[in-house]
Enzyme design. Structure first.
Site, PDB file in Angstrom:
ATOM      1  CE1 TYR A 123     -44.694  12.455   8.967  1.00 29.56           C
ATOM      2  CE2 TYR A 123     -42.972  14.013   9.542  1.00 29.56           C
ATOM      3  CZ  TYR A 123     -43.358  12.759   9.104  1.00 29.56           C
ATOM      4  OH  TYR A 123     -42.404  11.820   8.809  1.00 29.56           O
ATOM      5  CD  GLN A 184     -44.558   5.970   4.625  1.00 28.57           C
ATOM      6  OE1 GLN A 184     -44.179   6.597   3.639  1.00 28.57           O
ATOM      7  NE2 GLN A 184     -43.722   5.392   5.470  1.00 28.57           N
ATOM      8  CD  GLN A 252     -32.078  28.328  14.187  1.00 28.91           C
ATOM      9  OE1 GLN A 252     -32.972  27.944  13.447  1.00 28.91           O
ATOM     10  NE2 GLN A 252     -32.032  28.010  15.475  1.00 28.91           N
ATOM     11  CG  HIS A 255     -32.514  23.446  11.833  1.00 31.33           C
ATOM     12  ND1 HIS A 255     -33.587  22.707  12.252  1.00 31.33           N
ATOM     13  CD2 HIS A 255     -32.411  24.478  12.695  1.00 31.33           C
ATOM     14  CE1 HIS A 255     -34.112  23.269  13.339  1.00 31.33           C
ATOM     15  NE2 HIS A 255     -33.417  24.343  13.622  1.00 31.33           N
ATOM     16  CD  GLU A 320     -37.568  29.038   9.479  1.00 34.04           C
ATOM     17  OE1 GLU A 320     -38.332  28.243  10.062  1.00 34.04           O
ATOM     18  OE2 GLU A 320     -36.481  28.672   8.967  1.00 34.04           O
ATOM     19  CG  HIS A 321     -35.592  31.531  12.558  1.00 34.88           C
ATOM     20  ND1 HIS A 321     -35.229  30.408  11.830  1.00 34.88           N
ATOM     21  CD2 HIS A 321     -36.631  31.158  13.337  1.00 34.88           C
ATOM     22  CE1 HIS A 321     -36.001  29.394  12.170  1.00 34.88           C
ATOM     23  NE2 HIS A 321     -36.874  29.819  13.075  1.00 34.88           N
ATOM     24  CG  ASP A 354     -35.881  26.811  16.494  1.00 32.37           C
ATOM     25  OD1 ASP A 354     -36.737  27.349  15.762  1.00 32.37           O
ATOM     26  OD2 ASP A 354     -34.683  26.707  16.184  1.00 32.37           O
ATOM     27  CG  HIS A 414     -74.899  37.836 -11.437  1.00 32.66           C
ATOM     28  ND1 HIS A 414     -74.646  36.774 -12.267  1.00 32.66           N
ATOM     29  CD2 HIS A 414     -74.105  37.670 -10.340  1.00 32.66           C
ATOM     30  CE1 HIS A 414     -73.727  35.999 -11.715  1.00 32.66           C
ATOM     31  NE2 HIS A 414     -73.383  36.509 -10.539  1.00 32.66           N
TER      32      HIS A 414
END
Length: 444
Positions: A123, A184, A252, A255, A320-321, A354, A414
């Site tokens: 995506y 979708q 950042q 975003h 994250e960063h 990025d 077993h």
């Protein structure tokens, strides 16, 4: 305890935030509809959410060629350069993952294989930020891993396929390119429809609805990560340039309004001046409305006494960063463990990660860096094992051991499977049957 120079004003901790109930319900409705009605549901939601409809959402070869030919050569050259960086790093990762086979006992062979998934969906977001770099990160990495079929999708832009995104997906090596967005699109890739074959995993960032769709579909398909707001954390000492700190925090924060931007510093002067620079830079930043909201609600500046305390506090955030603006930035390699990606030194921008440097920018958020890294070649590989015994004495030995171990756990079935080999190859008795396993002769 750190001294707070600039607190976050939001009462919500975005690191543990769950999806909003309205988002959860909407996504569940769309997924159920696509599951039940396939293409018809996809078409209905595409028209509703994106005002987009066409005979086929998949772009044909001639259409792709036409779109790509309209993209400036300089842009295509830049895309190729960046994709080569991603490919080079991903190939190094793939080369580090090895199949192997070992002999653990006489005639007992155990092996490991790394098999690519057969099909992956990618995506590539559009809308406010058409993240063409996501095409590099998801598609190129999948192809290096050996995925045979990559189906990529991106939302329409102003009623047409977005040319640069299509070019990026094509150059990255996607076998199928769809102009389709939102829940979708994710549901169609994950579940399959009359015209879209299902994939084995779905990767790539997206808005809150796309992220929730991946969360709800996880298990039926694999995903890369549970995505949250982009996060940045900077660890700085007195050697850091506060102007660079401010610029990188805002880079950042733009975003989204819920993106945390955190500075942990051992220098009161660096912290104070960084705050002043952020306030001065925001009015002239084209994305200042978004970045300003993120800074106001989720921006923090914390003063600590030592580098060790700074690293420990940064690990607690598991951001994250993480940028390291200290005299010896490589100290963080040994001093930290919970982060999505480290950016060492003031010449290493998160924006490089990025967009251009080659490491993958699909990274853990919301504290997930405590237990996982980001998207990499290995995410597209299934590490599987195989076993073979060619020595009958070893099979008998393991059979006896298996019988004892299984009965400790009350797994009689077993145990008998082990007993059988122990009897066949080692002469042990089988008190639970009259069958002569050595002769293959069943006694009445």
């Amino acid at each position: 305890m750190p001294v707070v120079l600039k607190p976050a004003t939001s009462k919500n901790d975005v690191r543990v935030r769950s999806s909003r109930p309205a988002v959860v319900d909407t996504v569940a409705e769309v997924i159920a509809d696509v599951r039940a009605h396939g293409d018809e549901a996809v078409r209905r939601y595409s028209a509703k959410f994106d005002a987009w409809d066409r005979a086929s959402y998949r772009l044909g070869p001639d259409e792709i060629r036409s779109i790509v030919s309209g993209v400036p050569t300089s842009v295509l050259d830049d895309l190729r350069f960046v994709q080569l960086q991603v490919q080079n790093f991903a190939q190094a990762q793939r080369d580090s993952v090895h199949d192997f086979e070992i002999e653990t006992l006489p005639g007992v062979f155990l092996g490991q294989r790394n098999i690519p998934v057969s099909a992956a969906g990618a995506y590539v977001p559009g809308g406010r930020y058409p993240l063409t770099a996501s095409a590099h990160m998801t598609i190129v990495t999948a192809k290096v891993a050996g995925v045979e079929r990559v189906a990529a999708t991106t939302p329409p832009s102003e009623g047409a396929p977005p040319p640069i995104s299509v070019a990026a997906m094509h150059l990255a090596g996607a076998e199928e390119i769809y102009v389709l967005g939102g829940v979708q699109a994710v549901a169609a890739l994950a579940l399959g429809t009359e015209t879209i074959d299902p994939v084995s995993m779905v990767t790539g960032p997206g808005n809150a609805y796309v992220a929730e769709a991946k969360r709800q579909l996880f298990g039926e398909v694999g995903i890369d990560l549970f995505a949250g707001p982009t996060e940045v954390l900077i660890v700085a000492d007195e050697t850091a340039d506060p102007f660079t700190v401010a610029v990188d925090l805002l880079s950042q924060a733009e975003h989204g309004p819920d993106s945390p931007a955190v500075l942990i510093t051992t220098s009161h002067e660096v912290g104070r001046r960084a705050i002043e620079y952020v306030d001065a830079l925001l009015p002239g930043l084209p994305t200042g409305k978004v970045a300003g909201a993120a800074w106001r609600d989720h921006g923090e500046v914390l003063l600590v006494e030592s580098q060790e305390e700074a690293f420990a506090l940064a690990d607690a955030y598991a951001s994250e960063h993480v940028q390291i603006f200290t005299a010896e930035p490589r100290d963080a390699l040994a001093g930290m463990r919970d982060y999505g990606a480290l950016f060492l030194g003031q010449d290493t921008s998160v924006a490089y990660g990025d967009k251009v440097i080659g490491t993958n920018h699909v990274l853990p958020t919301l504290g997930a860096a405590r237990y996982t890294g980001g998207l990499w070649v290995g995410k597209y590989l299934k590490t599987v094992t195989y076993q073979e015994i060619r020595n009958t004495r070893s099979s008998a030995l393991l059979g006896e051991l298996c019988g004892r171990a299984a009965r400790l756990e009350n797994f009689e079935g077993h145990a008998r499977s082990g007993d059988l080999r122990a009897a066949r190859h080692g002469g042990a008795s089988l008190p639970w049957t009259d069958h002569d396993v050595r002769l293959g002769d069943a006694r009445p």
